[in-house]
Write an enzyme that holds these catalytic residues in place. Structure first.
Site, PDB file in Angstrom:
ATOM      1  N   HIS A 121       0.865  -1.189   0.000  1.00 50.30           N
ATOM      2  CA  HIS A 121       0.000   0.000   0.000  1.00 50.30           C
ATOM      3  C   HIS A 121       0.892   1.227   0.000  1.00 50.30           C
ATOM      4  O   HIS A 121       1.925   1.239   0.658  1.00 50.30           O
ATOM      5  CB  HIS A 121      -0.873   0.027   1.262  1.00 50.30           C
ATOM      6  CG  HIS A 121      -1.516   1.363   1.519  1.00 50.30           C
ATOM      7  ND1 HIS A 121      -2.711   1.732   0.941  1.00 50.30           N
ATOM      8  CD2 HIS A 121      -1.097   2.444   2.250  1.00 50.30           C
ATOM      9  CE1 HIS A 121      -3.015   2.969   1.327  1.00 50.30           C
ATOM     10  NE2 HIS A 121      -2.053   3.421   2.113  1.00 50.30           N
ATOM     11  N   GLU A 132      -2.988   8.819   7.287  1.00 49.31           N
ATOM     12  CA  GLU A 132      -2.578   7.427   7.480  1.00 49.31           C
ATOM     13  C   GLU A 132      -1.343   7.327   8.385  1.00 49.31           C
ATOM     14  O   GLU A 132      -1.255   6.423   9.226  1.00 49.31           O
ATOM     15  CB  GLU A 132      -2.289   6.783   6.117  1.00 49.31           C
ATOM     16  CG  GLU A 132      -3.552   6.651   5.260  1.00 49.31           C
ATOM     17  CD  GLU A 132      -3.272   6.219   3.833  1.00 49.31           C
ATOM     18  OE1 GLU A 132      -2.092   5.971   3.490  1.00 49.31           O
ATOM     19  OE2 GLU A 132      -4.243   6.136   3.046  1.00 49.31           O
TER      20      GLU A 132
HETATM   21  P1  DAT Z   1      -4.713   0.934  -4.239  1.00 50.54           P
HETATM   22  O1  DAT Z   1      -4.208  -0.028  -3.198  1.00 50.54           O
HETATM   23  O2  DAT Z   1      -4.093   0.678  -5.569  1.00 50.54           O
HETATM   24  O3  DAT Z   1      -4.633   2.377  -3.800  1.00 50.54           O
HETATM   25  P2  DAT Z   1      -7.572   1.115  -3.700  1.00 50.54           P
HETATM   26  O4  DAT Z   1      -7.248   2.195  -2.711  1.00 50.54           O
HETATM   27  O5  DAT Z   1      -8.594   1.425  -4.733  1.00 50.54           O
HETATM   28  O6  DAT Z   1      -6.262   0.601  -4.453  1.00 50.54           O
HETATM   29  O7  DAT Z   1      -8.078  -0.190  -2.919  1.00 50.54           O
HETATM   30  C1  DAT Z   1      -7.452  -0.591  -1.714  1.00 50.54           C
HETATM   31  C2  DAT Z   1      -7.247  -2.082  -1.769  1.00 50.54           C
HETATM   32  O8  DAT Z   1      -8.514  -2.739  -1.812  1.00 50.54           O
HETATM   33  C3  DAT Z   1      -6.501  -2.573  -3.019  1.00 50.54           C
HETATM   34  O9  DAT Z   1      -5.111  -2.516  -2.864  1.00 50.54           O
HETATM   35  C4  DAT Z   1      -7.013  -3.970  -3.158  1.00 50.54           C
HETATM   36  C5  DAT Z   1      -8.448  -3.885  -2.655  1.00 50.54           C
HETATM   37  N1  DAT Z   1      -9.380  -3.677  -3.766  1.00 50.54           N
HETATM   38  C6  DAT Z   1      -9.594  -2.523  -4.453  1.00 50.54           C
HETATM   39  N2  DAT Z   1     -10.520  -2.681  -5.399  1.00 50.54           N
HETATM   40  C7  DAT Z   1     -10.918  -3.970  -5.309  1.00 50.54           C
HETATM   41  C8  DAT Z   1     -11.854  -4.770  -6.013  1.00 50.54           C
HETATM   42  N3  DAT Z   1     -12.596  -4.274  -7.009  1.00 50.54           N
HETATM   43  N4  DAT Z   1     -11.978  -6.077  -5.649  1.00 50.54           N
HETATM   44  C9  DAT Z   1     -11.253  -6.596  -4.649  1.00 50.54           C
HETATM   45  N5  DAT Z   1     -10.352  -5.902  -3.937  1.00 50.54           N
HETATM   46  C10 DAT Z   1     -10.192  -4.614  -4.263  1.00 50.54           C
HETATM   47 MG    MG Z   2      -5.649   3.367  -2.195  1.00 47.22          MG
END
Ligand code: DAT
Ligand code: MG
Length: 139
Positions: A121, A132
């Protein structure tokens, strides 16, 4: 030139697969500075605050279950434009389509679970980084 700090997490899949050194080495090779480190298995309460923006989404429960399933390494990382820069080192969310050269592209792999396991992350904005870091490195 603004020197920033960002929160990096090596998620339970990264720790379990013994990729902590690999991820920290990439951060250091890029010229970023590790200024604080800790290892912990995060509580659901901590994770609910960390993933506030995702509460109510279909993947939220699975994400919390995964993230609290084992130890995580949290790092306070400092550098010029490090928030954007670490996101660039990380690559996009889905390891299958993350480009080679990125942490998720090189090291991430597709999983059978609906939860995306993607090793790391990184905070996505100065506001997120401040929020955070206060959660993970509370005095
Ligand atoms: P990132 O970690 O790239 O910032 P995010 O903040 O949109 O992505 O989402 C946080 C985490 O949640 C991500 O690392 C993995 C999980 N996640 C995001 N979208 C998802 C989805 N559509 N299905 C399953 N897990 C998901
Ligand atoms: Mg994120």
């Amino acid at each position: 030139t603004p020197i920033e700090e960002t929160l990096v997490l090596i998620k339970p899949d990264g720790v379990e697969r013994q990729l902590t050194g690999e991820v920290l080495a990439r951060i250091e090779r890029k010229g970023y500075e590790l200024v604080d480190l800790r290892m912990l298995t995060p509580s659901r309460e901590l994770l609910t605050r960390h993933y506030l923006e995702h509460e109510g989404k279909p993947f939220f429960e699975g994400l919390l279950a995964f993230m609290s399933s084992g130890p995580v390494v949290a790092a306070r990382v400092r550098g010029i434009r490090v928030i954007e820069g670490f996101r660039s080192l990380t690559g996009p969310t889905d390891p299958t389509t993350a480009p080679p050269g990125t942490i998720r592209g090189d090291l991430g792999r597709a999983w059978e679970t609906p939860t995306i396991l993607n090793i790391v992350h990184g905070s996505d904005s100065p506001e997120s980084a401040a929020r955070e870091l206060a959660i993970w490195f509370a005095a």
